[in-house]
Every structure is written in structure tokens, then in C-alpha cells.
Design a protein around this motif. Sequence first.
Motif, PDB file in Angstrom:
ATOM      1  N   HIS A 298      10.557   1.273  -8.443  1.00 45.53           N
ATOM      2  CA  HIS A 298      10.382  -0.163  -8.734  1.00 45.53           C
ATOM      3  C   HIS A 298      10.567  -0.993  -7.454  1.00 45.53           C
ATOM      4  CE1 HIS A 298      10.025   0.738 -12.919  1.00 45.53           C
ATOM      5  NE2 HIS A 298      11.290   1.118 -13.057  1.00 45.53           N
ATOM      6  N   TYR A 299       9.947  -0.495  -6.357  1.00 48.50           N
ATOM      7  CA  TYR A 299       9.992  -1.233  -5.095  1.00 48.50           C
ATOM      8  C   TYR A 299       8.966  -2.353  -5.117  1.00 48.50           C
ATOM      9  CZ  TYR A 299       9.349  -2.216  -0.109  1.00 48.50           C
ATOM     10  OH  TYR A 299       9.239  -2.832   1.117  1.00 48.50           O
ATOM     11  N   SER A 300       9.404  -3.579  -4.854  1.00 45.67           N
ATOM     12  CA  SER A 300       8.550  -4.748  -4.789  1.00 45.67           C
ATOM     13  C   SER A 300       7.819  -4.943  -6.124  1.00 45.67           C
ATOM     14  CB  SER A 300       7.567  -4.631  -3.607  1.00 45.67           C
ATOM     15  OG  SER A 300       6.910  -5.845  -3.378  1.00 45.67           O
ATOM     16  N   ARG A 301       6.721  -5.686  -6.112  1.00 47.33           N
ATOM     17  CA  ARG A 301       5.942  -5.920  -7.328  1.00 47.33           C
ATOM     18  C   ARG A 301       4.498  -5.474  -7.106  1.00 47.33           C
ATOM     19  NH1 ARG A 301       8.532  -8.682 -11.231  1.00 47.33           N
ATOM     20  NH2 ARG A 301      10.440  -9.803 -10.659  1.00 47.33           N
ATOM     21  N   SER A 302       4.005  -4.679  -8.026  1.00 45.06           N
ATOM     22  CA  SER A 302       2.611  -4.181  -7.985  1.00 45.06           C
ATOM     23  C   SER A 302       2.299  -3.517  -6.653  1.00 45.06           C
ATOM     24  CB  SER A 302       1.634  -5.331  -8.247  1.00 45.06           C
ATOM     25  OG  SER A 302       1.898  -5.937  -9.494  1.00 45.06           O
ATOM     26  N   TYR A 303       3.288  -2.847  -6.080  1.00 44.33           N
ATOM     27  CA  TYR A 303       3.131  -2.241  -4.752  1.00 44.33           C
ATOM     28  C   TYR A 303       2.332  -0.952  -4.877  1.00 44.33           C
ATOM     29  CZ  TYR A 303       4.435  -0.578  -0.095  1.00 44.33           C
ATOM     30  OH  TYR A 303       4.422  -0.136   1.200  1.00 44.33           O
ATOM     31  N   ASN A 304       1.193  -0.903  -4.188  1.00 46.08           N
ATOM     32  CA  ASN A 304       0.251   0.202  -4.325  1.00 46.08           C
ATOM     33  C   ASN A 304       0.452   1.278  -3.263  1.00 46.08           C
ATOM     34  OD1 ASN A 304      -1.332  -0.287  -6.624  1.00 46.08           O
ATOM     35  ND2 ASN A 304      -2.577  -1.794  -5.558  1.00 46.08           N
ATOM     36  N   ASN A 305       1.682   1.734  -3.106  1.00 47.23           N
ATOM     37  CA  ASN A 305       1.894   2.834  -2.170  1.00 47.23           C
ATOM     38  C   ASN A 305       3.272   3.428  -2.361  1.00 47.23           C
ATOM     39  OD1 ASN A 305       1.181   4.610  -0.037  1.00 47.23           O
ATOM     40  ND2 ASN A 305       0.078   2.948   0.973  1.00 47.23           N
ATOM     41  N   ALA A 306       3.516   4.494  -1.606  1.00 47.55           N
ATOM     42  CA  ALA A 306       4.811   5.160  -1.552  1.00 47.55           C
ATOM     43  C   ALA A 306       5.032   5.570  -0.112  1.00 47.55           C
ATOM     44  CB  ALA A 306       4.819   6.389  -2.460  1.00 47.55           C
ATOM     45  N   PHE A 307       6.291   5.668   0.294  1.00 50.98           N
ATOM     46  CA  PHE A 307       6.544   6.115   1.670  1.00 50.98           C
ATOM     47  C   PHE A 307       7.872   6.833   1.763  1.00 50.98           C
ATOM     48  CE2 PHE A 307       8.029   1.664   1.445  1.00 50.98           C
ATOM     49  CZ  PHE A 307       9.329   1.754   1.945  1.00 50.98           C
ATOM     50  N   TRP A 308       7.982   7.620   2.817  1.00 52.47           N
ATOM     51  CA  TRP A 308       9.199   8.351   3.163  1.00 52.47           C
ATOM     52  C   TRP A 308       9.749   7.724   4.432  1.00 52.47           C
ATOM     53  CZ3 TRP A 308      12.880  11.749   2.048  1.00 52.47           C
ATOM     54  CH2 TRP A 308      13.552  12.388   3.079  1.00 52.47           C
ATOM     55  N   ASP A 309      11.029   7.304   4.423  1.00 55.62           N
ATOM     56  CA  ASP A 309      11.573   6.642   5.602  1.00 55.62           C
ATOM     57  C   ASP A 309      12.578   7.499   6.350  1.00 55.62           C
ATOM     58  OD1 ASP A 309      13.993   6.523   4.275  1.00 55.62           O
ATOM     59  OD2 ASP A 309      13.961   4.361   3.955  1.00 55.62           O
ATOM     60  N   MET A 313      12.641   8.604  -0.405  1.00 50.81           N
ATOM     61  CA  MET A 313      11.314   8.237  -0.856  1.00 50.81           C
ATOM     62  C   MET A 313      11.399   6.873  -1.514  1.00 50.81           C
ATOM     63  SD  MET A 313       8.702  10.155  -0.401  1.00 50.81           S
ATOM     64  CE  MET A 313       7.770   9.270  -1.628  1.00 50.81           C
ATOM     65  N   VAL A 314      10.361   6.049  -1.312  1.00 50.93           N
ATOM     66  CA  VAL A 314      10.299   4.726  -1.924  1.00 50.93           C
ATOM     67  C   VAL A 314       8.954   4.610  -2.633  1.00 50.93           C
ATOM     68  CG1 VAL A 314      10.406   2.243  -1.546  1.00 50.93           C
ATOM     69  CG2 VAL A 314      11.770   3.777  -0.105  1.00 50.93           C
ATOM     70  N   TYR A 315       8.997   4.233  -3.912  1.00 54.86           N
ATOM     71  CA  TYR A 315       7.797   4.205  -4.744  1.00 54.86           C
ATOM     72  C   TYR A 315       7.534   2.809  -5.283  1.00 54.86           C
ATOM     73  CZ  TYR A 315       8.849   9.219  -5.070  1.00 54.86           C
ATOM     74  OH  TYR A 315       9.142  10.522  -4.792  1.00 54.86           O
ATOM     75  N   GLY A 316       6.282   2.376  -5.157  1.00 56.38           N
ATOM     76  CA  GLY A 316       5.856   1.179  -5.850  1.00 56.38           C
ATOM     77  C   GLY A 316       5.463   1.489  -7.279  1.00 56.38           C
ATOM     78  N   ASP A 317       5.302   0.433  -8.074  1.00 57.54           N
ATOM     79  CA  ASP A 317       4.876   0.589  -9.466  1.00 57.54           C
ATOM     80  C   ASP A 317       3.362   0.625  -9.603  1.00 57.54           C
ATOM     81  OD1 ASP A 317       7.522   0.544 -10.218  1.00 57.54           O
ATOM     82  OD2 ASP A 317       7.500  -1.547 -10.893  1.00 57.54           O
ATOM     83  N   GLY A 318       2.645   0.272  -8.521  1.00 58.58           N
ATOM     84  CA  GLY A 318       1.209   0.129  -8.624  1.00 58.58           C
ATOM     85  C   GLY A 318       0.820  -1.144  -9.350  1.00 58.58           C
ATOM     86  N   ASP A 319      -0.452  -1.474  -9.268  1.00 59.35           N
ATOM     87  CA  ASP A 319      -0.927  -2.687  -9.942  1.00 59.35           C
ATOM     88  C   ASP A 319      -1.542  -2.385 -11.298  1.00 59.35           C
ATOM     89  OD1 ASP A 319      -3.345  -1.508  -9.304  1.00 59.35           O
ATOM     90  OD2 ASP A 319      -3.924  -3.031  -7.826  1.00 59.35           O
ATOM     91  N   GLY A 320      -1.492  -1.096 -11.691  1.00 56.93           N
ATOM     92  CA  GLY A 320      -2.033  -0.705 -12.990  1.00 56.93           C
ATOM     93  C   GLY A 320      -3.507  -0.383 -12.962  1.00 56.93           C
ATOM     94  N   GLN A 321      -4.194  -0.736 -11.872  1.00 59.24           N
ATOM     95  CA  GLN A 321      -5.622  -0.436 -11.758  1.00 59.24           C
ATOM     96  C   GLN A 321      -5.891   0.562 -10.643  1.00 59.24           C
ATOM     97  OE1 GLN A 321      -7.404  -4.333 -11.265  1.00 59.24           O
ATOM     98  NE2 GLN A 321      -7.479  -4.694 -13.469  1.00 59.24           N
ATOM     99  N   THR A 322      -5.445   0.231  -9.428  1.00 53.55           N
ATOM    100  CA  THR A 322      -5.602   1.183  -8.333  1.00 53.55           C
ATOM    101  C   THR A 322      -4.601   2.320  -8.474  1.00 53.55           C
ATOM    102  OG1 THR A 322      -6.269  -0.636  -6.891  1.00 53.55           O
ATOM    103  CG2 THR A 322      -5.666   1.437  -5.830  1.00 53.55           C
ATOM    104  N   PHE A 323      -3.355   1.988  -8.816  1.00 54.13           N
ATOM    105  CA  PHE A 323      -2.318   2.986  -9.024  1.00 54.13           C
ATOM    106  C   PHE A 323      -1.476   2.614 -10.234  1.00 54.13           C
ATOM    107  CE2 PHE A 323      -2.975   3.399  -4.417  1.00 54.13           C
ATOM    108  CZ  PHE A 323      -3.037   4.769  -4.265  1.00 54.13           C
ATOM    109  N   THR A 324      -0.911   3.635 -10.872  1.00 55.30           N
ATOM    110  CA  THR A 324       0.218   3.448 -11.754  1.00 55.30           C
ATOM    111  C   THR A 324       1.467   3.873 -10.979  1.00 55.30           C
ATOM    112  OG1 THR A 324       1.116   3.883 -13.949  1.00 55.30           O
ATOM    113  CG2 THR A 324       0.072   5.745 -12.808  1.00 55.30           C
ATOM    114  N   TYR A 325       2.616   3.978 -11.631  1.00 58.74           N
ATOM    115  CA  TYR A 325       3.873   4.303 -10.953  1.00 58.74           C
ATOM    116  C   TYR A 325       3.698   5.530 -10.055  1.00 58.74           C
ATOM    117  CZ  TYR A 325       5.639   1.392 -14.779  1.00 58.74           C
ATOM    118  OH  TYR A 325       5.849   0.383 -15.681  1.00 58.74           O
ATOM    119  N   LEU A 326       3.933   5.343  -8.751  1.00 61.67           N
ATOM    120  CA  LEU A 326       3.554   6.383  -7.798  1.00 61.67           C
ATOM    121  C   LEU A 326       4.476   7.591  -7.798  1.00 61.67           C
ATOM    122  CD1 LEU A 326       2.240   3.584  -6.409  1.00 61.67           C
ATOM    123  CD2 LEU A 326       1.522   5.358  -4.817  1.00 61.67           C
ATOM    124  N   SER A 327       5.639   7.470  -8.431  1.00 58.99           N
ATOM    125  CA  SER A 327       6.530   8.629  -8.520  1.00 58.99           C
ATOM    126  C   SER A 327       6.032   9.658  -9.534  1.00 58.99           C
ATOM    127  CB  SER A 327       7.938   8.178  -8.911  1.00 58.99           C
ATOM    128  OG  SER A 327       7.934   7.532 -10.178  1.00 58.99           O
TER     129      SER A 327
END
Length: 509
Positions: A298-309, A313-327
Motif C-alpha cells: 500500500h505504498y502511495s496511491r495507485s502506484y503502478n510499480n514495485a521496487f527493491w531498495d 520490497m515496496v509495492y504499489g496498489d496499481g491503478d486497477g487498469q495497468t496493474f493490480t496490487y503488485l505483490s
Amino acid sequence: MKKVLSTSLIAGVLLVPQLVGAAELKSGTLTKPSNEAPTTIVKEYAKAKGEFKTLESKRDKVGQVVKLQQTVDGVPVFGGIVVGVVDNDGQLKTVVDDTKQLKGLHKSIKLNEQKAVARYKELVGHKGAYELEPAAELVVYPNGEEAVYAYEVTGTILDADEPSRWTYFIDAASGKVLNKYNQLAHAKPTNGVTGTTYTGTGIDVLGQSQTFKTTKSGSYYYLQDSTRGKGIYTYDAKNRTTLPGSLWADVDNVLNTTYDRAAVSAHVNATKTYDFFKNTYGRNSYDNNGAALNSTVHYSRSYNNAFWDGSKMVYGDGDGQTFTYLSGALDVVAHELSHAVTEYTAGLIYQNESGAINEAVSDIFGTVAEYSVGSNFDWLVGEDIYTPGIAGDGLRSMSNPAANGDPDHYSVRYTGTQDNGGVHINSGIVNKAAYLLASGGSHYGVSVQGIGVMEMGDIYYRALTVYLTPTSNFSSLRQAVVQSAKDLHGATSTQAVAAAKSFDAVGIN
């Protein structure tokens, strides 16, 4: 726009110079039998190339693997690595020589570490706080046909619109930028709880029931698995950008709400990835020392990506169209954590061909991990969370990279400066080679006999952890993969022949 999941979320027009000199791999009986220590044998063999310090000496199924760092008066030469494999008779059987030319080097240092960091901050232009404060290390940097003293400076920013980890190489005499690239690494340490381990239940992003380990402390069950390495932890960013967020807490150990699903997937897929590397390759987390696996959902809002720092790991929820929850995708989680394995082994630089190998290796192990769990396997990357309303597509295709606009042969590789010199684009060439090695087939008139997904993974894992170096190019990868197949199965084995043919098929000599 290129669809990417990577260690680096920002890919623009960068300085992408090629470091001079390609690694050379030699195999056979390179030295006479010796009672000396393996590190001594390898250093003696390499001494004509300069000074070295030992980075690693470990025993594996083939012999003693020794990794050396090239130095000048104790200062590391960036990318200067020698790897030797010594057998039980004290004979050097294989060596990778990636030492760098030091033409024109003279010690001219006008900046100290503090000034180098100040210069870095000026160049990056970030006005807020750093997640990890920039740190500078003096290195000898091969700069075209010359070599200079430079500071390698890296800092992590997570409170901007796009998280980033910029590495700059700053000339120690002039302050000039010699090179830069973006990757994410090293964040806050784990803040866990003390308690008793329980088994929780929940529904994941794909709607499947899951069980997982939790820790009960006080009145809450936390998404903390203390049974693996130094722990697996899952945090909630609560749609903000402050990281890592709060360790996920639940009152009844049943996570069945829609909001819970991203956390269930992150926790379960991190566990599966840990088990995959441990059970398949004997690797205890990404650093092989049990490092904690931390995830934030649940990083940010409608965040369409994931990353390793570098620590989570940090996962966005996606915007529901391009991505859903990236985890929700195991291959995405394993892809990102494989970047960490690469950082702690070969250290492949995240630009040009070495960066494309870095990306391909993560796709490969994400796919092998998906295969190893025995369900929903395919040769697509991220298909479970990409365009949830469209079936049968993914971020990338390993079996047919061209379907996503990526090259599948070296003759059609990308040669521009976008995407850190094509790290995601040209990864398709290596992905195709790995697919052919596993599944077989004909490509550009070359036929390859498939050896199976898990055997392909074994060979690439050995290539990554033994023979690849920070500046390996595609030719170096071919040598590393073929040699690994020979090590594991014999010089004339079906696997070694297929490994060579797989690179023939994609035009890598």
C-alpha cells in the motif's frame, strides 16, 4: 512507454560509457598441483596483472572459488575482478580475468570525501532528507582509454515522486561527473516484535487461500515470520510514502479483507522466494547470511510499480487498469529479490550489457521460482498483476520477447542511451537464450535441445555467483554459462552443448 519492474524506477538519457576491456575466461589445467592455499594459488597466477585483495573464498561442488579485487595502493579498481576455481589437487582449473587497464593513472586528488558528497548532493538536486545519506568511496575508475581516481557516491531517496538510488562517479581532481546510473539499495533496518510464532490464514491478491507464519505480541498478530533466516516482515505504508510503514498487525490472525490481500501476497511470496533460493541453491537469503526479507505494501496511491531498495520490497496498489496490487505475482517478488542476490554476488553494473544481464537474471530466477512451486507457470513476467482486465499478457515474454517489442537477437539489439543503455530492452536477448536452453527450439536457423527449467536455473545460478563480474558483457555471459554447464555436467555433455547453442541462436559469440 516501456513497461518495467526493476531496481531502478527512473530511466532517462544517462551517461553510459563502456568500461574498457572485456573479461577473459580460461579453463583447463592452468597450474601444477600445489599444497598452497587456494587464495595464494590464484594470487600467484594473477600477480603479473597487479595488486589484489581477497573478496571471497568459498568451497562448492566443483572446487574452491576465490574472488579477488584489483587494487592500486589499497584503493579498489572499479570493476577489476579476478575469479579462480581451484580443484582438490590444488590446480587452478578456471579463471576469469576482468582486470582493468590503468593507462595514464596518476594520483591527483583535490576533493575529500565530504566535498565529493557535497558535489553529489548538488548534482542530484534533492532538497529533502535522504533515506540513506550519500556515502563516498575512493576508487580507481577506468575512464575510456585512461584511468583516474574518483569517488563512487551513492544515496537513497524515497520521499520524492519517484524513489531513486543514484550512483555517481566524480573525478577526485576536477569534480567532473564521469558516469552515473540509478538503482535502489539499503534502507532502514527491521523493527520487529518479540513474541510467539503462530500460523495465520488469509486471502491473497489472486483470491487464493493461504497460510503463513505470524508472531503474536500482546493482543496482536504481526506479519513477522521468525522461522526463516533473520525473519520475514511485512509492513503497511497506508497509502503514504513514508517507509517502511507500520509492521502489519491483526487482532484475530485471519486476513480476509480486500485491504489485507496485498499484505498476504507480499508475506507469502517473500516466504516462497526465500524457500526457493534456500532449497534449490542452498542460499540463505539474498546475502547468504540470512538477511531479513522486508516488504511494504500500500505504498502511495495507485502506484503502478514495485521496487527493491536493498533491504525491502515496496509495492504499489496499481491503478486497477495497468496493474493490480503488485505483490500478487510470485515472479515479480522473486525478480526483485534476485536483484539483491546479484548485488551480493556478481555486482553487475546497472547499465549497458551488464545491466541487461542483471535484468535478465532477475527475470530468469523469477520464472524458475514460479516453476518450482508447481502452479501457474509460464514464460511471461508479471502476468498475474499486469492489466488485470486482459488475460494472457505480461510485462515481458521470455519465449517471444518480440511480442513486447524487445529484441530477441544480438543483431537487432538496442544501442541508444535510453533505459540506462537498454537494460530492460536488451534483456530480451538473454531471456530468449535462457528459454531456448530450458525448453528447446529453433531460432534464427539454430536448433537447441532443451534441458529443463530447473537445470537451466542451476547453470545460470552458478554463472551468476561464480563467473560473472560487475562489467560482464554478453560475450562474458556466454563464457560463464557454458563454463558453468561444463562444471556441472561435463565438457561434452548435452547441457554444455545446448548452452553454447542457445547463445548461437541469439547471436552472442
